[in-house]
Design a protein around this motif. Sequence first.
Motif, mmCIF file in Angstrom:
data_model
loop_
_atom_site.group_PDB
_atom_site.id
_atom_site.type_symbol
_atom_site.label_atom_id
_atom_site.label_comp_id
_atom_site.label_asym_id
_atom_site.label_seq_id
_atom_site.Cartn_x
_atom_site.Cartn_y
_atom_site.Cartn_z
ATOM 1 N N ASP A 43 7.438 40.325 4.559
ATOM 2 C CA ASP A 43 6.402 40.964 5.376
ATOM 3 C C ASP A 43 5.048 40.927 4.681
ATOM 4 O O ASP A 43 4.023 40.661 5.314
ATOM 5 C CB ASP A 43 6.769 42.427 5.677
ATOM 6 C CG ASP A 43 7.935 42.565 6.639
ATOM 7 O OD1 ASP A 43 8.306 41.554 7.278
ATOM 8 O OD2 ASP A 43 8.483 43.682 6.734
ATOM 9 N N LEU A 44 5.040 41.206 3.384
ATOM 10 C CA LEU A 44 3.788 41.186 2.625
ATOM 11 C C LEU A 44 3.187 39.783 2.613
ATOM 12 O O LEU A 44 1.978 39.622 2.830
ATOM 13 C CB LEU A 44 4.010 41.688 1.200
ATOM 14 C CG LEU A 44 2.779 41.674 0.297
ATOM 15 C CD1 LEU A 44 1.671 42.567 0.854
ATOM 16 C CD2 LEU A 44 3.155 42.097 -1.120
ATOM 17 N N ARG A 45 4.014 38.769 2.377
ATOM 18 C CA ARG A 45 3.500 37.386 2.398
ATOM 19 C C ARG A 45 2.867 37.076 3.748
ATOM 20 O O ARG A 45 1.768 36.521 3.813
ATOM 21 C CB ARG A 45 4.641 36.388 2.125
ATOM 22 C CG ARG A 45 5.008 36.215 0.691
ATOM 23 C CD ARG A 45 5.903 34.999 0.469
ATOM 24 N NE ARG A 45 7.055 34.963 1.348
ATOM 25 C CZ ARG A 45 8.262 35.429 1.041
ATOM 26 N NH1 ARG A 45 8.480 35.989 -0.129
ATOM 27 N NH2 ARG A 45 9.256 35.327 1.903
ATOM 28 N N HIS A 46 3.545 37.451 4.818
ATOM 29 C CA HIS A 46 3.007 37.204 6.161
ATOM 30 C C HIS A 46 1.683 37.948 6.354
ATOM 31 O O HIS A 46 0.711 37.368 6.849
ATOM 32 C CB HIS A 46 4.018 37.647 7.218
ATOM 33 C CG HIS A 46 3.473 37.621 8.602
ATOM 34 N ND1 HIS A 46 3.316 36.449 9.307
ATOM 35 C CD2 HIS A 46 3.015 38.612 9.398
ATOM 36 C CE1 HIS A 46 2.787 36.726 10.484
ATOM 37 N NE2 HIS A 46 2.598 38.031 10.567
ATOM 38 N N ASP A 47 1.660 39.214 5.977
ATOM 39 C CA ASP A 47 0.449 40.015 6.168
ATOM 40 C C ASP A 47 -0.722 39.499 5.346
ATOM 41 O O ASP A 47 -1.875 39.579 5.784
ATOM 42 C CB ASP A 47 0.717 41.487 5.826
ATOM 43 C CG ASP A 47 1.629 42.148 6.845
ATOM 44 O OD1 ASP A 47 1.870 41.565 7.925
ATOM 45 O OD2 ASP A 47 2.114 43.261 6.549
ATOM 46 N N LEU A 48 -0.469 38.958 4.163
ATOM 47 C CA LEU A 48 -1.540 38.371 3.350
ATOM 48 C C LEU A 48 -2.001 37.036 3.923
ATOM 49 O O LEU A 48 -3.199 36.739 3.929
ATOM 50 C CB LEU A 48 -1.071 38.169 1.904
ATOM 51 C CG LEU A 48 -0.975 39.413 1.040
ATOM 52 C CD1 LEU A 48 -0.192 39.114 -0.239
ATOM 53 C CD2 LEU A 48 -2.364 39.942 0.704
ATOM 54 N N ARG A 49 -1.073 36.234 4.387
ATOM 55 C CA ARG A 49 -1.433 34.903 4.905
ATOM 56 C C ARG A 49 -2.259 34.978 6.187
ATOM 57 O O ARG A 49 -3.073 34.083 6.440
ATOM 58 C CB ARG A 49 -0.173 34.089 5.159
ATOM 59 C CG ARG A 49 0.486 33.598 3.905
ATOM 60 C CD ARG A 49 1.742 32.820 4.226
ATOM 61 N NE ARG A 49 2.356 32.315 3.014
ATOM 62 C CZ ARG A 49 3.652 32.255 2.814
ATOM 63 N NH1 ARG A 49 4.490 32.647 3.763
ATOM 64 N NH2 ARG A 49 4.136 31.786 1.690
ATOM 65 N N THR A 50 -2.056 36.009 6.991
ATOM 66 C CA THR A 50 -2.763 36.093 8.270
ATOM 67 C C THR A 50 -4.277 36.145 8.086
ATOM 68 O O THR A 50 -4.992 35.300 8.647
ATOM 69 C CB THR A 50 -2.240 37.285 9.095
ATOM 70 O OG1 THR A 50 -0.848 37.072 9.356
ATOM 71 C CG2 THR A 50 -2.990 37.425 10.409
ATOM 72 N N PRO A 51 -4.841 37.077 7.312
ATOM 73 C CA PRO A 51 -6.302 37.063 7.151
ATOM 74 C C PRO A 51 -6.804 35.848 6.370
ATOM 75 O O PRO A 51 -7.924 35.384 6.606
ATOM 76 C CB PRO A 51 -6.619 38.376 6.433
ATOM 77 C CG PRO A 51 -5.344 38.859 5.859
ATOM 78 C CD PRO A 51 -4.245 38.260 6.681
ATOM 79 N N ILE A 52 -5.973 35.304 5.484
ATOM 80 C CA ILE A 52 -6.386 34.090 4.772
ATOM 81 C C ILE A 52 -6.513 32.946 5.774
ATOM 82 O O ILE A 52 -7.454 32.148 5.708
ATOM 83 C CB ILE A 52 -5.398 33.735 3.645
ATOM 84 C CG1 ILE A 52 -5.429 34.812 2.558
ATOM 85 C CG2 ILE A 52 -5.737 32.366 3.042
ATOM 86 C CD1 ILE A 52 -4.307 34.695 1.535
#
Length: 176
Positions: A43-52
């Motif tokens: 979940d954290l990886r997904h949440d970080l990748r979205t704004p990137i």
Amino acid sequence: KRSWKSISGTSIAIIANTNRRRPDSRMTDGDRDRTAFEANLSDLRHDLRTPIGHVIGYAELINEDLDDEKRAVYGHELAAIEAAGQKMLAQIDQHLGGSRRSLEDVDLDDAQFGLRLNLNHIGGYAEILREEAVERGHEGIFADLDHILHAKQQMLQLIEGMAARLAARLMTDIEI
């Protein structure tokens, strides 16, 4: 049952709830903890990748919409923003990749440092672009630059909360 764990400089009391129903009686507590950690890490990886992805996408949109003269002015900074975003994606894979099975497998300090370094590059270049656009009267790129700066703020909040998020599902109760 209470134990103490230091996560990225923050002491967290871990209180286990022994009355919790077991979702699968065949799973050991370690298996459940690992599964919860892996889900939280995903979940954290997904949440970080979205704004990137937003940062990279808006930088590309700005670059595509520029004529040759404006591209000569803004192209270097836009390329630097895209490169920093790509580096952040690589750092997420390096530090938070699927091979991580527990909190001990993650060097949070190193991950946060690298992500913040590239995030500072993104913010700095976006501010330079905004100032240059104001000076030259190129208001057409303001909205997309604002989207980049907004995504930067989202990423900063996520980076600052990484330790707590990774530990959250492993603990029934957290006292900071």
